[in-house]
Design an enzyme around this catalytic site. Structure first.
Site, PDB file in Angstrom:
ATOM      1  N   LYS A   1       0.822  -1.215   0.000  1.00 17.04           N
ATOM      2  CA  LYS A   1       0.000   0.000   0.000  1.00 17.04           C
ATOM      3  C   LYS A   1       0.853   1.261   0.000  1.00 17.04           C
ATOM      4  O   LYS A   1       2.044   1.226   0.270  1.00 17.04           O
ATOM      5  CB  LYS A   1      -0.979  -0.023   1.187  1.00 17.04           C
ATOM      6  CG  LYS A   1      -2.148  -0.978   0.912  1.00 17.04           C
ATOM      7  CD  LYS A   1      -3.225  -0.954   1.973  1.00 17.04           C
ATOM      8  CE  LYS A   1      -4.345  -1.921   1.565  1.00 17.04           C
ATOM      9  NZ  LYS A   1      -5.342  -2.100   2.636  1.00 17.04           N
TER      10      LYS A   1
ATOM     11  N   ARG B   1      -3.248  -9.983   5.086  1.00 23.37           N
ATOM     12  CA  ARG B   1      -3.635 -10.072   3.678  1.00 23.37           C
ATOM     13  C   ARG B   1      -2.461  -9.568   2.850  1.00 23.37           C
ATOM     14  O   ARG B   1      -2.111  -8.394   2.945  1.00 23.37           O
ATOM     15  CB  ARG B   1      -4.888  -9.218   3.449  1.00 23.37           C
ATOM     16  CG  ARG B   1      -5.431  -9.257   2.029  1.00 23.37           C
ATOM     17  CD  ARG B   1      -6.678  -8.369   1.930  1.00 23.37           C
ATOM     18  NE  ARG B   1      -7.191  -8.333   0.573  1.00 23.37           N
ATOM     19  CZ  ARG B   1      -6.734  -7.531  -0.371  1.00 23.37           C
ATOM     20  NH1 ARG B   1      -5.745  -6.700  -0.116  1.00 23.37           N
ATOM     21  NH2 ARG B   1      -7.259  -7.566  -1.584  1.00 23.37           N
TER      22      ARG B   1
HETATM   23  C1  7PJ Z   1      -8.012  -4.684   1.892  1.00 25.74           C
HETATM   24  C2  7PJ Z   1      -9.010  -5.536   1.445  1.00 25.74           C
HETATM   25  C3  7PJ Z   1      -7.718  -4.641   3.290  1.00 25.74           C
HETATM   26  C4  7PJ Z   1      -9.431  -6.299   3.576  1.00 25.74           C
HETATM   27  C5  7PJ Z   1      -8.182  -4.447  -0.233  1.00 25.74           C
HETATM   28  C6  7PJ Z   1      -5.290  -3.156  -1.720  1.00 25.74           C
HETATM   29  C7  7PJ Z   1      -6.673  -2.645  -1.781  1.00 25.74           C
HETATM   30  N1  7PJ Z   1      -9.720  -6.348   2.264  1.00 25.74           N
HETATM   31  N2  7PJ Z   1      -9.119  -5.376   0.090  1.00 25.74           N
HETATM   32  N3  7PJ Z   1      -8.465  -5.466   4.078  1.00 25.74           N
HETATM   33  N4  7PJ Z   1      -7.501  -4.022   0.829  1.00 25.74           N
HETATM   34  N5  7PJ Z   1     -10.114  -7.065   4.434  1.00 25.74           N
HETATM   35  O1  7PJ Z   1      -5.021  -4.348  -1.600  1.00 25.74           O
HETATM   36  O2  7PJ Z   1      -4.378  -2.270  -1.829  1.00 25.74           O
HETATM   37  O3  7PJ Z   1      -6.871  -3.898   3.799  1.00 25.74           O
HETATM   38  S1  7PJ Z   1      -7.962  -3.884  -1.867  1.00 25.74           S
END
Ligand code: 7PJ
Length: 255
Positions: A203, A237
């Protein structure tokens, strides 16, 4: 949790089949690398990203969810749409990951019936506007209050407490300073008894701290994931599964 994005590849003229088969191969690879969960998403929620119509999102994600679930992989679906949740659950997904925290009409009902796991994330605003001017009086208190309120609403709708995961939503309507405060407060967030998921992989915040573009943020992301686990996160994640699993394994042996 390994990340699989299913978005059309503008450099490929192979069409949807190639998009799906690339995503399936990626999901299989992440499992081999040690992912316990594979998160499949067909709608970009990056700041300023346009919304994807439901039919298009279904076309992108369903073949991937189905194929990975058939391989015995625990699949989560990254979506804000109740219709996509329902169809992905029918296709075999085990977890619904909603960056909108199940606030859409019908979202809680879609997951309550099915007995799947849920990840409820905090976002201020919508993906289109969230990074314009994020504001909080007390970011940690407000995000915590929101997440506990969502957890209680999910329980009232019939989702078992043990199936609920909370996520402060790094970068979703937050400045770097807000992200830092939330990151340091992960132990408090985890103290409420719900498992916590942290998503910081590649990010903007990692780019700000390292001065590197997204493709070169692996080491920074691994450091952040490791610190998130130390701070009480139960799930991280990540894009770089192999590197993150190695780092966590070494830390667990040496701590
Ligand atoms: C997240 C997500 C996060 C959860 C994305 C990216 C944006 N789901 N989906 N938590 N981020 N639960 O990966 O930069 O931080 S999409």
């Amino acid at each position: 949790m390994g990340i699989v994005n299913v978005t059309p590849d503008s450099f490929s003229d192979g069409g949807r089949f190639l998009d799906a088969s690339d995503a399936i191969a990626q999901g299989l690879r992440l499992r081999e690398e040690g992912a316990d969960l594979v998160d499949v998403g067909g709608e970009s929620t990056r700041p300023g990203a346009a919304a994807v119509p439901v039919e298009e999102e279904l076309r992108r994600v369903l073949p991937v969810v189905e194929a990975l679930a058939k391989e015995g992989i625990a699949v989560s679906i990254d979506t804000m749409k109740p219709e996509v949740m329902r169809r992905a659950i029918d296709a075999g997904c085990a977890v619904v990951n909603d960056v909108y925290g199940f606030r859409a009409e019908g979202a809680m009902e879609a997951v309550a019936r099915a007995g799947v796991g849920v990840v409820a994330m905090h976002m201020q605003g919508t993906p289109g506007t969230m990074q314009k001017e994020p504001r909080y009086d007390d970011v940690v208190a407000e995000v915590t209050q929101f997440l506990l309120e969502r957890a209680h609403a999910l329980e009232a709708a019939g989702v078992a407490r043990a199936r609920i995961v909370l996520d402060p939503g790094f970068g979703f309507g937050k400045t770097v300073d807000h992200n830092k405060q939330l990151f340091r407060a992960l132990p408090q967030l985890a103290s409420h008894g719900y498992p916590v998921l942290a998503g910081v992989s590649r990010k903007k915040m990692i780019g700000d701290f390292t001065g590197r573009p997204a493709a070169e943020r692996t080491a920074g992301s691994v450091a952040a994931a490791l610190l998130a686990v130390q701070n009480g996160a139960s799930i991280v994640r990540v894009h770089d599964v192999k590197e993150t699993v190695d780092a966590i394994n070494v830390w667990m042996e040496l701590k």
